[in-house]
Design an enzyme around this catalytic site. Structure first.
Site, short mmCIF file in Angstrom:
data_model
loop_
_atom_site.label_atom_id
_atom_site.label_comp_id
_atom_site.label_asym_id
_atom_site.label_seq_id
_atom_site.Cartn_x
_atom_site.Cartn_y
_atom_site.Cartn_z
N ASP A 217 0.87 -1.17 0.00
CA ASP A 217 0.00 0.00 0.00
C ASP A 217 0.91 1.22 0.00
O ASP A 217 1.88 1.28 0.78
CB ASP A 217 -0.87 0.04 1.26
CG ASP A 217 -1.99 -0.99 1.24
OD1 ASP A 217 -2.02 -1.83 0.33
OD2 ASP A 217 -2.84 -0.95 2.16
N HIS B 233 4.92 -7.40 -0.52
CA HIS B 233 4.63 -8.67 -1.17
C HIS B 233 5.30 -8.75 -2.55
O HIS B 233 5.78 -7.75 -3.08
CB HIS B 233 3.12 -8.82 -1.33
CG HIS B 233 2.37 -8.84 -0.03
ND1 HIS B 233 1.72 -9.95 0.45
CD2 HIS B 233 2.18 -7.86 0.91
CE1 HIS B 233 1.15 -9.68 1.61
NE2 HIS B 233 1.42 -8.42 1.91
N SER C 252 7.67 3.51 5.31
CA SER C 252 8.85 3.98 4.63
C SER C 252 8.64 4.02 3.14
O SER C 252 7.60 4.47 2.67
CB SER C 252 10.06 3.13 5.00
OG SER C 252 11.25 3.78 4.61
#
Length: 296
Positions: free
Chosen positions: A98, A154, A261
């Site tokens: 995200d 991911h 981050s």
């Protein structure tokens, strides 16, 4: 105006924000927060998360669990099953996390941009010079995770992880305010370079190397990689090269940041960022990010 809005407006002032998040003992504070966040006490966890909610848009409605034994457990929370559908088009590389689209473009003369007017040499970010040079003419995107976002990352597609290079470094804030003021910021911070070989049906594809560069930041400096069962942190001095041969599936979890981050994605040749994406856009893990364009 509410107190929360007033405080947020004050902190949004660029000079003050930069001062409060950078002109402080960054590494010492990061180590302290790393320790404090892992205290397993329900009262401390609850108060910490409420303070976090006050200063951010933290939304835990998608979290697999609503009860956290520590602030760290909330930082690294899992999501409910199917909360992030994975785009299954093999011609697409999906977003590994995200994020907000922070920067994108094409590697030109060995340089990319961290912000408008702030170029840096790719070889300063990626220690492997031959790998850095192989991305000349390829496209990249900088994905910025805010503190309130889902912090696990991911696999953008089915692939094999070939090598991980860890580089210990500083912990500058990586928000847009700092990126406009600190040159070569990503090259100064703690980071990992994850070299991968993608699995694509077109066996004639010219280059199948995909590279992910997770960059840590203030209050964040720990990167967990599942495939080598290591937690990289500020005391783990680098660069350290770790060869591995790990197959992962599209959307499979690779690891997590302890807070929020940046991940910089370097796509193989013949891939381009989806034309519909723009600076500042919010993208979710599993949504299409790059598309295969063999005519290029």
């Amino acid at each position: 105006m509410s107190m929360k809005k007033t405080i947020q407006n004050i902190l949004s002032q660029e000079d003050l924000n930069f001062l409060l998040t950078n002109r402080i003992p960054r590494n010492t504070l990061t180590r302290f927060i790393g320790w404090f966040s892992q205290i397993e006490n329900p009262v401390i966890a609850y108060i910490s998360i409420q303070v976090w909610k006050f200063f951010s848009a933290l939304d835990l409605s998608e979290a697999k669990s609503q009860h956290f034994k520590s602030m760290h457990a909330c930082f690294t929370r899992e999501l409910k099953p199917n909360a992030r559908p994975i785009n299954q088009d093999f011609n697409n590389l999906v977003s590994p996390c995200d994020a907000l689209i922070g920067a994108f473009g094409r590697v030109s003369n060995g340089e990319i941009f961290q912000a408008k007017g702030f170029p840096y040499a790719l070889e300063d970010l990626i220690p492997n010079k031959s790998l850095a040079k192989s991305y000349e003419g390829c496209e990249y995107v900088t994905l910025r995770l805010t503190s309130s976002m889902y912090h696990r990352f991911h696999a953008p597609t089915a692939m094999r992880i070939r090598k991980i290079t860890y580089i210990s470094g500083d912990t500058w804030n990586v928000n847009p305010i700092a990126l406009k003021r600190v040159e070569r910021l990503f090259c100064k911070n703690e980071r990992a370079v994850i070299e991968c070989e993608i699995d694509h049906p077109d066996k004639g594809i010219e280059n199948t190397t995909l590279t992910l560069v997770p960059v840590a930041a203030i209050l964040v400096a720990s990167i967990r990689m599942h495939c080598i069962n290591l937690l990289f942190h500020l005391q783990y001095k680098g660069p350290n090269e770790i060869d591995c041969e790990v197959a992962v599936t599209r959307g499979e979890e690779l690891g997590w940041f302890q807070h929020g981050s940046t991940i910089i994605v370097f796509a193989p040749k013949n891939y381009r960022l989806l034309p519909s994406l723009n600076l500042g856009d919010n993208i979710r893990m599993g949504e299409a990010l790059f598309e295969y364009s063999p005519e290029r």
